[in-house]
Structures are given as structure tokens and as C-alpha cells.
Design a protein around this motif. Structure first.
Motif, PDB file in Angstrom:
ATOM      1  N   GLY A 192      -0.759 -40.222  -5.192  1.00  0.00           N
ATOM      2  CA  GLY A 192       1.401 -40.593  -4.690  1.00  0.00           C
ATOM      3  C   GLY A 192       1.259 -39.370  -3.481  1.00  0.00           C
ATOM      4  N   PHE A 193       0.817 -38.624  -2.953  1.00  0.00           N
ATOM      5  CA  PHE A 193       0.338 -37.217  -2.335  1.00  0.00           C
ATOM      6  C   PHE A 193      -0.117 -37.884  -0.797  1.00  0.00           C
ATOM      7  N   ALA A 194       0.124 -37.611   0.150  1.00  0.00           N
ATOM      8  CA  ALA A 194      -1.117 -37.171   1.696  1.00  0.00           C
ATOM      9  C   ALA A 194      -0.330 -35.470   2.361  1.00  0.00           C
ATOM     10  N   ALA A 207      -3.440 -29.520   8.563  1.00  0.00           N
ATOM     11  CA  ALA A 207      -2.496 -30.401   8.265  1.00  0.00           C
ATOM     12  C   ALA A 207      -1.196 -30.006   9.129  1.00  0.00           C
ATOM     13  N   SER A 208      -0.965 -31.155   9.379  1.00  0.00           N
ATOM     14  CA  SER A 208       0.516 -30.027  10.349  1.00  0.00           C
ATOM     15  C   SER A 208       1.863 -30.717   9.012  1.00  0.00           C
ATOM     16  N   ALA A 209       1.709 -31.864   8.562  1.00  0.00           N
ATOM     17  CA  ALA A 209       2.583 -31.374   7.260  1.00  0.00           C
ATOM     18  C   ALA A 209       1.856 -31.554   5.744  1.00  0.00           C
ATOM     19  N   LYS A 210       2.177 -31.406   5.148  1.00  0.00           N
ATOM     20  CA  LYS A 210       1.941 -31.497   3.662  1.00  0.00           C
ATOM     21  C   LYS A 210       2.736 -32.377   2.705  1.00  0.00           C
ATOM     22  N   GLY A 211       1.996 -32.379   1.466  1.00  0.00           N
ATOM     23  CA  GLY A 211       3.268 -32.908   0.622  1.00  0.00           C
ATOM     24  C   GLY A 211       4.077 -34.621   1.240  1.00  0.00           C
TER      25      GLY A 211
END
Length: 277
Positions: A192-194, A207-211
Motif C-alpha cells: 500500500g505504499f511507494a 527517493a524524493s518522497a517516501k511512504g
């Protein structure tokens, strides 16, 4: 995991008031001012699918450059497209946008020890990976695999294009330069997350944005902002390359540079195909 997709990428008909799309909806131009240049992908992205654009035109006199990211907000449901992606669209929630600058686009992880371990593991993995035609021409982001041939910017054919092409390949030129190629994708991380990744001229910026929740469709966001005046979508082939692409690669492997094609006794249509994309 390779993205087994290949949908034809277009811009959404909903966009900023200063944006003009071409008839194919693959080129977006900001026709005035420096703002109101937000565009969206026509369809939501699939996991591991990159939305890639090339900077075609720039406009002097403005401070700032292209902004790129993802949004879970369906463009069709927006009452009005915000003037800016940062901070306006992001402040509305469910949007993650990254401002591209001339320098410092690489994401630095907070956990230095973990980062060192990842670098060492990555080097070992790269060392142990068998060198072949396919692995050498793909960008690997965790379990996502993307063909590299369209990810790197290329100069306009000319006298010094062989020098400029090498600068694009090594990311020596500013990512905000004309002909630079910048893309966004999301990589699944658990249920459910990327994580959102930005790719500049074939190099993953991290990764410039997590979760990011993946329970809603995620659209690409392109803000044709300030000094960036016009971008066009670059279509990426997934899975096995087409016969045309394989033929082009074979020809290019046997020449010093693509401009040397002019010296070969080949049909003009084939020369142009090998030069430009």
C-alpha cells in the motif's frame, strides 16, 4: 520488475491557464508569464512506469525551473488548476512535487550508515551482475527495470554534438539545460505504499518522497515553470525492444558517433531514425 505497460503518454486536457498543448497533447508550452504552467498526465501511472519529458525551450529572465512529481488528485475533479505546484498544489494535499535546480537534485539519505551499506551492496551487485546487451542498457531502481535508451538527453545534430552527447550521458550539463530529459515514477515499497523517484538523463536521483499511499491512482505532475518554457513527452519502450530499436542500436555500436552516419551508404530515412531518437 519491469513495467510491462507501454501506454501512449499524453498530457491531460485539464491544465494551467497559460499552457498550450499541441494537437497530439505530447508538447506543452507556457505561452505567457512564468506561472500557471501546471500539466498532468492524461492517465494514472502504473508502478514502475516513468513519465518522461524533454526540455525543448527555455525563456531567459525568470528565476526557477521545471517542477515534477505525483498527485493522487484526479485533474478532472479540480475546480481550478493552482497557479503553482509548489506550494499551492502540494498544500491541497495528496501531491508530491520536486523542484529541479541546476545543481543538488540528488537526494541524500539521513541514515549515513545505512547509505554506506547500500552503496557497498550496490557495488557488489553490479560487480556480480553478468554484463550483457540487456543489463547494460537498463536503469535499475530497486526491483524496477527501465530501458535506458530514451532516458538520456541528446544534443541537436551538429558540429559539436558528439561532445555534448557525452556531457548529457555523464550528467555534466545542468539538468535544466535544453534537451535534458527528466522523468518521474513510483516504486512500490511494502503493502500500500511507494517511493517517488526522479530520473535525470538516465540517472536516478533517489527517493524524493517516501511512504506515498498507492490506494488511489497517481498522476504525473509537470509544472512548466519560470525559465522552462516548453517540454515534450518522450515515449519509453518497455519489455523487449522493437526490431527497429535493436537495429538502430546495432548500427550505433559500430560507429564512433551518430553523426558519422552521414558517411555511410544508408537510406536517408534510416540515417534520420538512427540520429534523432
Amino acid at each position: 520488475m519491469a513495467a510491462v505497460l507501454g501506454q501512449f503518454m499524453e498530457f491531460h486536457p485539464v491544465h494551467g491557464t497559460n499552457v498550450q498543448l499541441d494537437l497530439c497533447r505530447t508538447r506543452a508550452t507556457r505561452v505567457e508569464s512564468f506561472a500557471n504552467g501546471i500539466c498532468f498526465s492524461k492517465h494514472p501511472l502504473n508502478p514502475g512506469e516513468i513519465f518522461l519529458v524533454e526540455i525543448e525551450e527555455k525563456e531567459l529572465g525568470w528565476c526557477g525551473h521545471l517542477r515534477i512529481g505525483l498527485t493522487a488528485r484526479d485533474p478532472q475533479t479540480l475546480e481550478m488548476v493552482p497557479e503553482y505546484s509548489l506550494p499551492d498544489l502540494v498544500d491541497q494535499g495528496e501531491s508530491w512535487v520536486f523542484a529541479i535546480t541546476r545543481n543538488h537534485n540528488k537526494v541524500i539519505e539521513d541514515d549515513t550508515h545505512e547509505e554506506v551499506e547500500q552503496v557497498v551492496d550496490g557495488r557488489n551487485e553490479e560487480r556480480n551482475r553478468p554484463k550483457s546487451f540487456f543489463t547494460d542498457t537498463h536503469l535499475h531502481i530497486e526491483n524496477v527495470c527501465i530501458p535506458k535508451d530514451k532516458l538520456v538527453g541528446r544534443s541537436r545534430p551538429g558540429r559539436f554534438s558528439h561532445i555534448l552527447d557525452d556531457l548529457y550521458k555523464t550528467n555534466a550539463l545542468p539538468p535544466t539545460a535544453r534537451r535534458s530529459r527528466i522523468g518521474v515514477l513510483y516504486v512500490p515499497k511494502g503493502q500500500g505504499f511507494a517511493d517517488m523517484h526522479i530520473v535525470i538523463n538516465g540517472e536516478d536521483m533517489g527517493a524524493s518522497a517516501k511512504g506515498i499511499p498507492t490506494n488511489q491512482p497517481l498522476y504525473a505532475v509537470i509544472d512548466v515553470f519560470a525559465a522552462t518554457k516548453c517540454v515534450r513527452i518522450v515515449q519509453v519502450e518497455y519489455g523487449f525492444a522493437s526490431l527497429q530499436t535493436l537495429c538502430r542500436k546495432t548500427i550505433q555500436k559500430h560507429i564512433v558517433h551518430r553523426m558519422a552516419l552521414d558517411w555511410l551508404e544508408l537510406p536517408e530515412l534510416l540515417k534520420n531514425f538512427c540520429k534523432y531518437e
